[in-house]
Motif scaffolding. Structure first.
Motif, PDB file in Angstrom:
ATOM      1  N   GLU A  85       0.737  -1.039  -0.272  1.00 57.70           N
ATOM      2  CA  GLU A  85      -0.571  -0.135  -0.163  1.00 57.70           C
ATOM      3  C   GLU A  85       0.835   0.936  -0.545  1.00 57.70           C
ATOM      4  O   GLU A  85       0.658   2.104  -0.556  1.00 57.70           O
ATOM      5  CB  GLU A  85      -1.371  -0.076   1.204  1.00 57.70           C
ATOM      6  N   ALA A  86       1.532   1.201   0.663  1.00 55.68           N
ATOM      7  CA  ALA A  86       2.851   2.249   0.609  1.00 55.68           C
ATOM      8  C   ALA A  86       3.605   2.653  -0.905  1.00 55.68           C
ATOM      9  O   ALA A  86       3.360   3.979  -1.007  1.00 55.68           O
ATOM     10  CB  ALA A  86       4.327   1.935   1.699  1.00 55.68           C
ATOM     11  N   LEU A  87       3.381   1.857  -1.709  1.00 56.04           N
ATOM     12  CA  LEU A  87       4.213   1.518  -2.817  1.00 56.04           C
ATOM     13  C   LEU A  87       3.064   2.408  -3.684  1.00 56.04           C
ATOM     14  O   LEU A  87       3.250   2.997  -4.256  1.00 56.04           O
ATOM     15  CB  LEU A  87       4.934   0.285  -3.420  1.00 56.04           C
ATOM     16  N   ARG A  88       1.947   2.090  -3.817  1.00 60.22           N
ATOM     17  CA  ARG A  88       0.985   2.257  -4.494  1.00 60.22           C
ATOM     18  C   ARG A  88       0.171   3.488  -4.116  1.00 60.22           C
ATOM     19  O   ARG A  88      -0.123   4.429  -5.351  1.00 60.22           O
ATOM     20  CB  ARG A  88      -0.239   1.937  -3.780  1.00 60.22           C
ATOM     21  N   GLN A  89       0.954   4.170  -3.151  1.00 61.27           N
ATOM     22  CA  GLN A  89       0.709   5.558  -2.159  1.00 61.27           C
ATOM     23  C   GLN A  89       1.607   6.318  -2.969  1.00 61.27           C
ATOM     24  O   GLN A  89       1.243   7.741  -3.440  1.00 61.27           O
ATOM     25  CB  GLN A  89       0.125   5.930  -1.626  1.00 61.27           C
ATOM     26  N   HIS A  90       2.453   5.915  -2.874  1.00 58.39           N
ATOM     27  CA  HIS A  90       4.206   6.683  -4.209  1.00 58.39           C
ATOM     28  C   HIS A  90       3.622   6.607  -5.390  1.00 58.39           C
ATOM     29  O   HIS A  90       3.784   7.572  -6.347  1.00 58.39           O
ATOM     30  CB  HIS A  90       5.215   6.159  -3.246  1.00 58.39           C
ATOM     31  N   LEU A  91       3.491   5.501  -6.199  1.00 61.03           N
ATOM     32  CA  LEU A  91       2.279   5.791  -7.191  1.00 61.03           C
ATOM     33  C   LEU A  91       1.438   6.651  -7.524  1.00 61.03           C
ATOM     34  O   LEU A  91       1.606   7.082  -8.854  1.00 61.03           O
ATOM     35  CB  LEU A  91       2.712   3.965  -7.725  1.00 61.03           C
ATOM     36  N   ILE A  92       1.113   6.838  -6.485  1.00 57.79           N
ATOM     37  CA  ILE A  92      -0.495   7.937  -6.926  1.00 57.79           C
ATOM     38  C   ILE A  92       0.336   9.262  -7.200  1.00 57.79           C
ATOM     39  O   ILE A  92       0.207  10.359  -7.483  1.00 57.79           O
ATOM     40  CB  ILE A  92      -0.897   7.609  -5.679  1.00 57.79           C
ATOM     41  N   ASP A  93       1.486   9.476  -6.144  1.00 61.38           N
ATOM     42  CA  ASP A  93       2.030  11.058  -6.363  1.00 61.38           C
ATOM     43  C   ASP A  93       2.945  11.425  -7.239  1.00 61.38           C
ATOM     44  O   ASP A  93       2.787  11.778  -7.922  1.00 61.38           O
ATOM     45  CB  ASP A  93       3.578  10.955  -4.978  1.00 61.38           C
ATOM     46  N   MET A  94       3.242   9.815  -7.623  1.00 64.65           N
ATOM     47  CA  MET A  94       4.100  10.320  -8.991  1.00 64.65           C
ATOM     48  C   MET A  94       3.259  10.452 -10.290  1.00 64.65           C
ATOM     49  O   MET A  94       3.319  11.118 -10.712  1.00 64.65           O
ATOM     50  CB  MET A  94       5.121   8.733  -9.369  1.00 64.65           C
ATOM     51  N   ASP A  95       2.359   9.532 -10.161  1.00 64.94           N
ATOM     52  CA  ASP A  95       0.764   9.811 -11.448  1.00 64.94           C
ATOM     53  C   ASP A  95       0.496  11.185 -11.019  1.00 64.94           C
ATOM     54  O   ASP A  95       0.257  12.398 -11.948  1.00 64.94           O
ATOM     55  CB  ASP A  95      -0.553   9.199 -10.823  1.00 64.94           C
ATOM     56  N   ALA A  96       0.425  12.151  -9.801  1.00 62.57           N
ATOM     57  CA  ALA A  96      -0.415  13.366  -9.651  1.00 62.57           C
ATOM     58  C   ALA A  96       0.164  14.403 -10.161  1.00 62.57           C
ATOM     59  O   ALA A  96       0.388  15.449 -10.315  1.00 62.57           O
ATOM     60  CB  ALA A  96      -1.309  13.336  -7.884  1.00 62.57           C
ATOM     61  N   VAL A  97       1.715  14.438  -9.601  1.00 60.43           N
ATOM     62  CA  VAL A  97       2.688  15.301 -10.132  1.00 60.43           C
ATOM     63  C   VAL A  97       3.364  15.315 -10.852  1.00 60.43           C
ATOM     64  O   VAL A  97       3.384  16.677 -12.262  1.00 60.43           O
ATOM     65  CB  VAL A  97       4.059  14.709  -9.407  1.00 60.43           C
ATOM     66  N   THR A  98       3.419  13.782 -12.285  1.00 60.20           N
ATOM     67  CA  THR A  98       3.556  13.866 -13.337  1.00 60.20           C
ATOM     68  C   THR A  98       2.645  14.276 -14.160  1.00 60.20           C
ATOM     69  O   THR A  98       2.483  15.765 -15.057  1.00 60.20           O
ATOM     70  CB  THR A  98       3.824  12.437 -13.997  1.00 60.20           C
ATOM     71  N   LEU A  99       0.869  14.363 -13.975  1.00 65.86           N
ATOM     72  CA  LEU A  99       0.423  14.702 -14.731  1.00 65.86           C
ATOM     73  C   LEU A  99      -0.634  15.722 -14.719  1.00 65.86           C
ATOM     74  O   LEU A  99      -2.038  16.681 -15.405  1.00 65.86           O
ATOM     75  CB  LEU A  99      -0.896  13.973 -14.834  1.00 65.86           C
ATOM     76  N   CYS A 100      -0.438  16.049 -12.987  1.00 67.98           N
ATOM     77  CA  CYS A 100      -1.653  17.353 -11.801  1.00 67.98           C
ATOM     78  C   CYS A 100      -1.055  18.027 -11.780  1.00 67.98           C
ATOM     79  O   CYS A 100      -1.591  19.986 -12.413  1.00 67.98           O
ATOM     80  CB  CYS A 100      -2.482  16.978 -11.498  1.00 67.98           C
ATOM     81  N   ALA A 101       0.244  18.617 -11.691  1.00 69.90           N
ATOM     82  CA  ALA A 101       1.134  19.222 -11.104  1.00 69.90           C
ATOM     83  C   ALA A 101       0.947  20.757 -12.471  1.00 69.90           C
ATOM     84  O   ALA A 101       1.497  20.179 -13.555  1.00 69.90           O
ATOM     85  CB  ALA A 101       2.275  19.078 -10.679  1.00 69.90           C
ATOM     86  N   GLU A 102       1.898  21.787 -11.727  1.00 73.91           N
ATOM     87  CA  GLU A 102       1.880  22.817 -12.101  1.00 73.91           C
ATOM     88  C   GLU A 102       3.638  22.708 -11.988  1.00 73.91           C
ATOM     89  O   GLU A 102       3.881  23.269 -11.117  1.00 73.91           O
ATOM     90  CB  GLU A 102       1.230  23.910 -12.849  1.00 73.91           C
ATOM     91  N   SER A 103       3.994  23.574 -13.134  1.00 72.74           N
ATOM     92  CA  SER A 103       5.624  24.141 -12.922  1.00 72.74           C
ATOM     93  C   SER A 103       5.913  24.804 -13.732  1.00 72.74           C
ATOM     94  O   SER A 103       6.077  25.068 -15.127  1.00 72.74           O
ATOM     95  CB  SER A 103       6.742  22.515 -13.308  1.00 72.74           C
ATOM     96  N   LYS A 104       6.849  25.814 -12.800  1.00 78.27           N
ATOM     97  CA  LYS A 104       7.384  27.021 -14.364  1.00 78.27           C
ATOM     98  C   LYS A 104       8.612  26.779 -13.324  1.00 78.27           C
ATOM     99  O   LYS A 104       9.199  26.657 -12.753  1.00 78.27           O
ATOM    100  CB  LYS A 104       6.610  28.379 -13.352  1.00 78.27           C
ATOM    101  N   SER A 105       9.518  27.613 -14.209  1.00 77.38           N
ATOM    102  CA  SER A 105      11.025  27.551 -13.925  1.00 77.38           C
ATOM    103  C   SER A 105      11.775  28.918 -14.138  1.00 77.38           C
ATOM    104  O   SER A 105      11.467  29.811 -15.034  1.00 77.38           O
ATOM    105  CB  SER A 105      11.438  26.938 -15.658  1.00 77.38           C
ATOM    106  N   GLU A 106      12.420  29.566 -12.876  1.00 79.99           N
ATOM    107  CA  GLU A 106      12.906  30.141 -12.990  1.00 79.99           C
ATOM    108  C   GLU A 106      14.801  30.278 -12.999  1.00 79.99           C
ATOM    109  O   GLU A 106      15.172  29.725 -12.225  1.00 79.99           O
ATOM    110  CB  GLU A 106      12.525  31.080 -11.630  1.00 79.99           C
ATOM    111  N   PRO A 107      15.237  30.679 -13.943  1.00 82.90           N
ATOM    112  CA  PRO A 107      16.522  30.772 -13.599  1.00 82.90           C
ATOM    113  C   PRO A 107      17.560  31.253 -12.835  1.00 82.90           C
ATOM    114  O   PRO A 107      16.864  32.496 -11.764  1.00 82.90           O
ATOM    115  CB  PRO A 107      17.427  32.095 -15.072  1.00 82.90           C
TER     116      PRO A 107
END
Length: 183
Positions: free
Chosen positions: A70-92
């Protein structure tokens, strides 16, 4: 009326038809007599979990009292959320980039877990310095890279930086074994 009758006949025949199709598929071969069988499990998180479970089952030293799939499943959920749902902006920044990564609700928490874990795991690898900081709706990841890697860092962006290092597979195995994968 005829249409309704045909629908009923098709529905009634579906189990038999499915069985016939499965039998036919099992009878197919690759031309050399070897049967063709499916290899895809249909979903990548499920496949990752299945792979880890198979590794654990094959290892006679597995301590099943510590295994936490279950801990692995939760980590994979985190990976999915960050990969597909997070907004990312780059600043030099001087010598690198700062990635401002944000999201709402559970995505915010996934961002924090992933960014802090990655910074802890990969800081110093390949001469790249990584540090994480919490912000109201997510986290920042600051990456300082050698001058020769400046273009690579810009090209990778946030999600590309998270993919660096072949540690993910062992990281997943450690999580499933109930071990701490972060230094």
């Amino acid at each position: 009326m005829l249409r309704a009758f045909l629908v009923l006949v098709c529905l009634a025949a579906s189990p038999a038809l499915a069985q016939t199709m499965m039998h036919h598929h099992a009878m197919m071969d690759s031309g050399d007599g070897a049967p063709i069988t499916p290899t895809q499990v249909g979903q990548s998180a499920f496949a990752a979990i299945q792979e880890i479970v198979a590794i654990l089952e094959a290892d006679p030293k597995t301590d099943w009292s510590k295994v936490d799939i279950e801990a692995l499943r939760q980590h994979l959920i985190d990976m999915d959320a960050v990969t597909l749902c997070a907004e990312s902006k780059s600043e030099p920044v001087d010598g690198g980039m700062r990635f401002v990564v944000t999201g709402a609700g559970p995505v915010k928490d996934s961002i924090r877990r992933m960014v802090f874990a990655h910074a802890a795991t990969m800081n110093g690898v390949g001469g790249w310095s990584m540090s994480a900081a919490e912000i109201d709706d997510g986290a920042t990841l600051t990456v300082i890279a050698p001058a020769k890697d400046a273009a690579k860092l810009r090209a990778l962006g946030f999600i590309g930086v998270l993919t660096l290092g072949m540690h993910h597979q062992m990281h997943h195995l450690m999580i499933a074994k109930g071990e701490n994968p972060h230094p």
